[in-house]
Design an enzyme around this catalytic site. Sequence first.
Site, PDB file in Angstrom:
ATOM      1  N   GLY A  46      -4.334   2.315   8.260  1.00 14.50           N
ATOM      2  CA  GLY A  46      -5.529   1.826   9.072  1.00 14.50           C
ATOM      3  C   GLY A  46      -5.218  -0.001   9.111  1.00 14.50           C
ATOM      4  O   GLY A  46      -5.448  -0.493  10.329  1.00 14.50           O
ATOM      5  N   ILE A  56       0.591   9.470   7.882  1.00 15.21           N
ATOM      6  CA  ILE A  56      -0.178   8.717   8.900  1.00 15.21           C
ATOM      7  C   ILE A  56       0.015   7.101   8.600  1.00 15.21           C
ATOM      8  O   ILE A  56       0.494   6.552   7.669  1.00 15.21           O
ATOM      9  CB  ILE A  56      -1.857   8.970   8.473  1.00 15.21           C
ATOM     10  CG1 ILE A  56      -2.358   8.676   7.351  1.00 15.21           C
ATOM     11  CG2 ILE A  56      -2.217  10.396   8.929  1.00 15.21           C
ATOM     12  CD1 ILE A  56      -3.833   8.719   7.061  1.00 15.21           C
ATOM     13  N   ASP A 110       0.912  -1.199   0.205  1.00 18.04           N
ATOM     14  CA  ASP A 110      -0.036  -0.037   0.182  1.00 18.04           C
ATOM     15  C   ASP A 110       0.796   1.225  -0.057  1.00 18.04           C
ATOM     16  O   ASP A 110       1.306   1.464   0.965  1.00 18.04           O
ATOM     17  CB  ASP A 110      -0.935  -0.039   1.109  1.00 18.04           C
ATOM     18  CG  ASP A 110      -1.817   1.047   1.312  1.00 18.04           C
ATOM     19  OD1 ASP A 110      -1.724   2.043   0.535  1.00 18.04           O
ATOM     20  OD2 ASP A 110      -2.748   1.144   1.966  1.00 18.04           O
TER      21      ASP A 110
END
Length: 273
Positions: A201, A198, A178
């Site tokens: 998730g 960030i 990713d």
Amino acid sequence: MDQQKREPADHWRGLDLGSRTVTYDERDAILYALAVGAHPVKDLDLVFERDLRVLPTFALTLAQWAPDVLADRGAFGDTPALHGAQRLTIHRPLPPSGEVTCSATVADVWDKGGAAVFDVAVDSAYFHAVWSIFAPGRGGFGGGRGPGRPPSPEGEPTHRAEYETFPAQAALYRLAGDRHLIHIDPAAAAAIGQPRPILHGLCTLAGTVLRVAEALGTHPADLTELYGRFAAPVLPGEALDIAAWLGEGGVGFEVARQGEPVLSGGRARFGRT
């Protein structure tokens, strides 16, 4: 593509996203385990090729292409979409190396009013996974709202754990496949209102599985079912608190940063737990 963007969101329901065969080896599985926080001593069979066990959540890296295909086709419009929730069911353990053929479809599209939620389902002989993608501005087409949020666990947690993310974690995890810019590029992170890149998730979710399994005294590779909703982004290096409720149907969990939820409605099952 412009014409596709003008179509109601439910136009995409049932779309066949194709299939792919993905090959991986022991190095990929080990790198993934280290990226999500496996310990090189306590979790030796996750990071050492001798007697290697593959984390079940590694399956999600093999199927990440599916929601990306839907995004590339313009289903989400011009506004950045968000990963709202993730579901994973394991049919059988992944071998230490090999190849997996996955097929993907848009299983459903839900109307949330100001947004649409696209459920992208991926199937293989080893697992079934569903990405729920929240697309702002794509709702209002008159469809069903879909399932509501799962109820919050009641009573005091049966287990608690800490999850210490680390500064290089997003940079390491992206090597699993990713490579979206918000996880590495400060400018891309700033464009979505974040002070720095960030954490993925799915990395937060997989790391939580490790900590919950440890708290329960079970092995994370025995995971058979998993669900979690992404409530807020996590910055690499932040400390997270995990509360877990063990019951007959598995374990429910919530993850927070200084009292602010970052993962909610979590559910997991390990073997017979």
